[in-house]
Every structure is written in structure tokens, then in C-alpha cells.
Write a protein that holds these residues in place. Structure first.
Motif, PDB file in Angstrom:
ATOM      1  N   THR A  89      15.686  46.857 -23.327  1.00  0.00           N
ATOM      2  CA  THR A  89      14.739  47.844 -23.832  1.00  0.00           C
ATOM      3  C   THR A  89      14.001  47.267 -25.028  1.00  0.00           C
ATOM      4  OG1 THR A  89      16.347  48.826 -25.343  1.00  0.00           O
ATOM      5  CG2 THR A  89      16.193  49.788 -23.132  1.00  0.00           C
ATOM      6  N   ASP A 103      11.309  49.493 -20.715  1.00  0.00           N
ATOM      7  CA  ASP A 103      12.581  48.956 -20.253  1.00  0.00           C
ATOM      8  C   ASP A 103      12.286  48.050 -19.067  1.00  0.00           C
ATOM      9  OD1 ASP A 103      13.027  50.515 -17.699  1.00  0.00           O
ATOM     10  OD2 ASP A 103      13.156  52.190 -19.100  1.00  0.00           O
ATOM     11  N   ASP A 105      14.479  45.665 -16.046  1.00  0.00           N
ATOM     12  CA  ASP A 105      15.758  45.189 -15.521  1.00  0.00           C
ATOM     13  C   ASP A 105      15.629  43.732 -15.079  1.00  0.00           C
ATOM     14  OD1 ASP A 105      15.526  44.864 -12.605  1.00  0.00           O
ATOM     15  OD2 ASP A 105      15.435  47.035 -12.472  1.00  0.00           O
TER      16      ASP A 105
END
Length: 131
Positions: A89, A103, A105
Motif C-alpha cells: 500500500t 494498493d 498486489d
């Protein structure tokens, strides 16, 4: 501080009163990682929480990712892109001085949160675990 002159993200900002969303572009001035190696529960996930601790993402790597990322639809982001349980984040600042949270991943699926109800959805290159 890294400054991009190319258009990086086009956002759909909702206008009041139920009107159609209006495209608004901005240029990213800087990117900051607040936390990396965060593990998110996933019902069909098999990535170990301990493995995510090896996912390190610095400001320079995040900045490079945003430079390569492309905007995708919310449907594609939710239904078509792979995602992992490890994410990071942070915040980014635009050349007009606004700051947004994001954010991302490890699989290269990210979002920039414009408000509580509006996000820009992004797909970019996969991010490797730290060596």
C-alpha cells in the motif's frame, strides 16, 4: 523526486447528482510505499503468510510499476486478472498537488483510490519477491 511528463492514469471521477462520470487525467509526480509484504486472506489462496513477508517494494520500483501500468475496467480487474495474497500500500502525489492512496498486489494488479466509492483499476507487470 521522480516526475513523469507522460500521461499515466486516466480516472473516471463521479460527478454529483447521478450524472455520467467525466474522464479526468493526471500526471504522477511521486510515489511512496507505506507498507509491503501484507498478506490478505483468500478463500482459494495457497500463498503462505510467511512467504508474503519476503515481498518488498520500494518507492523506485513502485514508481516504475506505475509508469508501465495500464488502466483496465473494474470488471476486468475483478474478474479477469490474476491476483495474489501479497500486496503493498502507499500514496501517490500528482502534479496538481493531490494525493491518492493505492494498493498493488504482487501479480501486478493495482488500484488508485480516488474516493471511498471511486477507484482507477490498473494492470501492470508482475512484481517479484525480494531476493
Amino acid at each position: 523526486m521522480v516526475r513523469f511528463t507522460a500521461l499515466l492514469v486516466t480516472l473516471l471521477l463521479a460527478m454529483g447528482g447521478g450524472a455520467q462520470a467525466k474522464p479526468t487525467s493526471f500526471v504522477i509526480k511521486s510515489v511512496h510505499v507505506d507498507q509491503a509484504g501484507i498478506w490478505r486472506e483468500k478463500s482459494d489462496g495457497d500463498e503462505a503468510k510467511e512467504t508474503c513477508a519476503r515481498f518488498h517494494l520500494g518507492d523506485k520500483a513502485a514508481t516504475r510499476w506505475f509508469a508501465k501500468a495500464k488502466e483496465v475496467t473494474e470488471h476486468a480487474w475483478r474478474e479477469e486478472l490474476d491476483w495474489t495474497q501479497c500486496f503493498a500500500t502507499g500514496t501517490l502525489t500528482t502534479t496538481d498537488g493531490k494525493t491518492y492512496s493505492w494498493d498493488l498486489d504482487r501479480s501486478g494488479r493495482g488500484q488508485v483510490k480516488i474516493s471511498d466509492t471511486v477507484s482507477a483499476y490498473l494492470a501492470g507487470p508482475e512484481l517479484p519477491f525480494a531476493q
